[in-house]
Design a protein around this motif. Structure first.
Motif, short mmCIF file in Angstrom:
data_model
loop_
_atom_site.label_atom_id
_atom_site.label_comp_id
_atom_site.label_asym_id
_atom_site.label_seq_id
_atom_site.Cartn_x
_atom_site.Cartn_y
_atom_site.Cartn_z
N PHE A 174 0.83 -1.19 0.00
CA PHE A 174 0.00 0.00 0.00
C PHE A 174 0.87 1.25 0.00
O PHE A 174 2.00 1.26 0.49
CB PHE A 174 -0.86 0.06 1.27
N TYR A 230 0.13 5.04 1.50
CA TYR A 230 -0.77 5.92 2.22
C TYR A 230 -0.19 7.33 2.20
O TYR A 230 1.02 7.53 2.20
CB TYR A 230 -0.92 5.47 3.68
N GLN A 262 -4.45 12.76 8.99
CA GLN A 262 -5.35 11.66 8.64
C GLN A 262 -4.66 10.80 7.58
O GLN A 262 -4.24 11.29 6.54
CB GLN A 262 -6.66 12.22 8.07
N ARG A 322 -3.25 0.44 -3.70
CA ARG A 322 -2.87 -0.85 -3.14
C ARG A 322 -2.55 -1.81 -4.28
O ARG A 322 -3.04 -1.66 -5.40
CB ARG A 322 -3.97 -1.44 -2.28
N PHE A 366 3.65 7.17 3.01
CA PHE A 366 4.15 5.96 3.65
C PHE A 366 3.86 4.75 2.78
O PHE A 366 2.73 4.55 2.33
CB PHE A 366 3.49 5.76 5.02
N ARG A 410 1.66 -5.61 4.02
CA ARG A 410 0.84 -6.44 4.87
C ARG A 410 0.97 -7.89 4.43
O ARG A 410 0.65 -8.24 3.30
CB ARG A 410 -0.63 -6.03 4.82
N GLY A 425 6.96 1.97 6.19
CA GLY A 425 8.26 2.56 6.00
C GLY A 425 8.36 3.85 6.80
O GLY A 425 7.39 4.30 7.42
N ALA A 426 9.53 4.46 6.75
CA ALA A 426 9.78 5.67 7.54
C ALA A 426 9.11 6.90 6.96
O ALA A 426 8.99 7.92 7.63
CB ALA A 426 11.29 5.90 7.66
N PHE A 456 -6.40 -2.04 14.90
CA PHE A 456 -4.98 -1.88 15.21
C PHE A 456 -4.77 -0.52 15.88
O PHE A 456 -5.40 0.47 15.51
CB PHE A 456 -4.13 -1.95 13.94
N TYR A 484 -1.82 2.30 16.69
CA TYR A 484 -0.48 2.76 16.35
C TYR A 484 -0.14 4.00 17.18
O TYR A 484 -1.02 4.74 17.63
CB TYR A 484 -0.40 3.14 14.87
N GLN A 507 2.49 7.41 16.86
CA GLN A 507 3.33 8.13 15.93
C GLN A 507 3.97 9.32 16.63
O GLN A 507 3.28 10.21 17.11
CB GLN A 507 2.54 8.61 14.72
N SER A 561 7.44 7.54 11.57
CA SER A 561 6.44 6.65 10.99
C SER A 561 5.50 6.12 12.07
O SER A 561 5.64 6.43 13.25
CB SER A 561 7.15 5.50 10.29
N LEU A 562 4.54 5.32 11.65
CA LEU A 562 3.61 4.70 12.58
C LEU A 562 4.24 3.45 13.18
O LEU A 562 4.79 2.61 12.46
CB LEU A 562 2.32 4.31 11.86
N LEU A 601 3.35 0.13 15.29
CA LEU A 601 2.25 -0.71 15.75
C LEU A 601 2.42 -1.01 17.23
O LEU A 601 3.48 -1.47 17.65
CB LEU A 601 2.20 -2.00 14.94
N ILE A 646 -3.08 6.53 16.71
CA ILE A 646 -3.95 6.32 15.55
C ILE A 646 -4.47 4.88 15.58
O ILE A 646 -3.71 3.94 15.82
CB ILE A 646 -3.19 6.51 14.22
N ARG A 687 -9.92 -3.15 9.89
CA ARG A 687 -10.02 -3.93 8.66
C ARG A 687 -11.40 -4.59 8.65
O ARG A 687 -11.86 -5.09 9.66
CB ARG A 687 -8.92 -4.99 8.62
N GLU A 711 -7.99 -6.55 2.38
CA GLU A 711 -6.77 -6.37 3.16
C GLU A 711 -6.47 -4.92 3.48
O GLU A 711 -5.49 -4.62 4.11
CB GLU A 711 -5.59 -6.99 2.40
N THR A 712 -7.31 -4.03 3.03
CA THR A 712 -7.05 -2.62 3.27
C THR A 712 -7.41 -2.25 4.69
O THR A 712 -8.43 -2.67 5.22
CB THR A 712 -7.86 -1.74 2.29
N GLN A 713 -6.54 -1.47 5.33
CA GLN A 713 -6.83 -0.92 6.64
C GLN A 713 -7.24 0.53 6.47
O GLN A 713 -6.59 1.29 5.74
CB GLN A 713 -5.60 -1.02 7.54
N TYR A 714 -8.30 0.88 7.18
CA TYR A 714 -8.80 2.25 7.14
C TYR A 714 -8.47 2.91 8.47
O TYR A 714 -8.65 2.32 9.53
CB TYR A 714 -10.31 2.25 6.87
N PHE A 715 -8.00 4.13 8.40
CA PHE A 715 -7.46 4.78 9.57
C PHE A 715 -8.38 5.84 10.15
O PHE A 715 -9.09 6.54 9.42
CB PHE A 715 -6.11 5.43 9.24
N GLY A 716 -8.35 5.94 11.48
CA GLY A 716 -9.02 7.04 12.14
C GLY A 716 -8.20 8.30 12.02
O GLY A 716 -7.04 8.26 11.57
N PRO A 717 -8.75 9.42 12.43
CA PRO A 717 -8.07 10.72 12.30
C PRO A 717 -6.99 10.95 13.35
O PRO A 717 -6.26 11.94 13.27
CB PRO A 717 -9.19 11.72 12.45
#
Lengths: 112, 116
Positions: A35, A37, A44, A50, A91, A95, A103-104, B34, B36, B38, B43-44, B46, B93, B97, B103-109
Motif C-alpha cells: 500500500f 498511504y 489523517q 494498493r 508511507f 501487509r 516505512g519511515a 490496530f 499505532y 506516531q 512513521s507509525l 504498531l 492512531i 479492517r 486487506e485494506t486498513q482504514y485509519f481514524g483521524p
C-alpha cells in the motif's frame, strides 16, 4: 520479520510534473499486499493505492500508479501531473499474514 | 467508503491519570483493529492488534498493563493509557479492517495526547 524501506526522506516536485517515490521491502512470504498511504498536515492517513502481490499488473488510480517488481521487492509510487494538494508525507506499507508495517515515510512537497 | 472515527481528537491530562481513546468503524464491521503510535516526523509504530471478543496482541516492548485495549464489539475498540506520564504524550492512531474481507486498513483521524 518484514521490513519496509523508504530511502528518500524528502522530495520536491514542481506542480504539473511527475515524481516517483521509492520503496523496497523484505519478506519471505509469497502472498502479501502493498500500500501507499498519504498523510497530509491534518495527519489523517489516506489510502492512495494498493497492490496484491499475486497480480502482475501494476495498480493505477487516476494520477497515481505503481511500479511493482516482485523479484526485486520494489514498490515505487509515481505521481503524475502533481498538484499542490499532493503535498504530504507518503508511507509505503506491507501487509503479510499478520499486521501491517510501514516505512519511515517520504515528505513530498509540490512547489507552485 | 469506509469511515473510522476516533474520540477524542485531542486530550490534555495530568500525570498519573488515565485516558481512554475510542475507535469506531462507522459503516462497516471490523473484527480486527490496530493501534499505532506516531512520534513527530516519524512513521507509525504498531502497538497492538485488537481482536473482537478476545485479548489484544501486543508488540514487543509495549506494556499491556499500561495500554489497556478492549474490543467489545465489531465496531468499537478502546485504548486506555493508565497512569499516564509525560513520555506517553504522542499521537495515537487506530485502524480497522473489514470483517467481510479485504486487506485494506482504514485509519481514524488520530488522537493527540499531551500529559502534563
Amino acid at each position: 520479520a518484514q521490513t519496509v524501506t523508504q530511502s528518500q526522506p524528502e522530495m520536491s516536485v514542481q506542480e504539473a510534473e511527475t515524481v516517483t517515490l521509492s520503496c523496497t521491502y523484505d519478506t519471505s512470504e509469497n502472498n502479501y499486499y502493498l500500500f501507499w498511504y498519504k498523510q497530509p498536515p491534518s495527519r489523517q492517513m489516506i489510502l492512495v493505492i494498493r497492490q496484491e502481490a499475486y497480480k502482475q499488473q501494476n495498480a493505477t488510480e487516476n494520477r497515481f500508479s505503481v511500479n511493482f517488481q516482485k523479484a526485486a521487492k520494489s514498490f515505487s509510487l509515481k505521481i503524475s501531473d502533481s498538484q499542490l494538494g499532493d503535498t504530504a508525507m507518503y508511507f509505503c506499507a506491507f501487509r503479510g499474514l499478520n499486521d501491517m508495517r510501514f516505512g519511515a515515510g517520504t515528505r513530498l512537497t509540490v512547489k507552485p | 467508503g469506509a469511515v473510522v472515527s476516533q474520540h477524542p481528537s485531542r486530550v490534555i491530562c495530568k500525570s498519573g491519570t488515565s485516558v481512554k481513546i475510542e475507535c469506531r468503524s462507522l459503516d462497516f464491521q471490523a473484527t480486527t483493529m490496530f493501534w499505532y503510535r506516531q512520534f513527530p516526523k516519524q512513521s507509525l509504530m504498531l502497538m497492538a492488534t485488537s481482536n473482537e471478543g478476545s485479548k489484544a496482541t501486543y508488540e514487543q516492548g509495549v506494556e499491556k498493563d499500561k495500554f489497556l485495549i478492549n474490543h467489545a464489539s465489531l465496531t468499537l475498540s478502546t485504548l486506555t493509557v493508565t497512569s499516564a506520564h509525560p513520555e506517553d504524550s504522542s499521537f495515537y492512531i487506530c485502524s480497522a479492517r473489514r470483517t467481510s474481507g479485504g486487506e485494506t486498513q482504514y485509519f481514524g483521524p488520530g488522537t493527540r495526547l499531551l500529559v502534563l
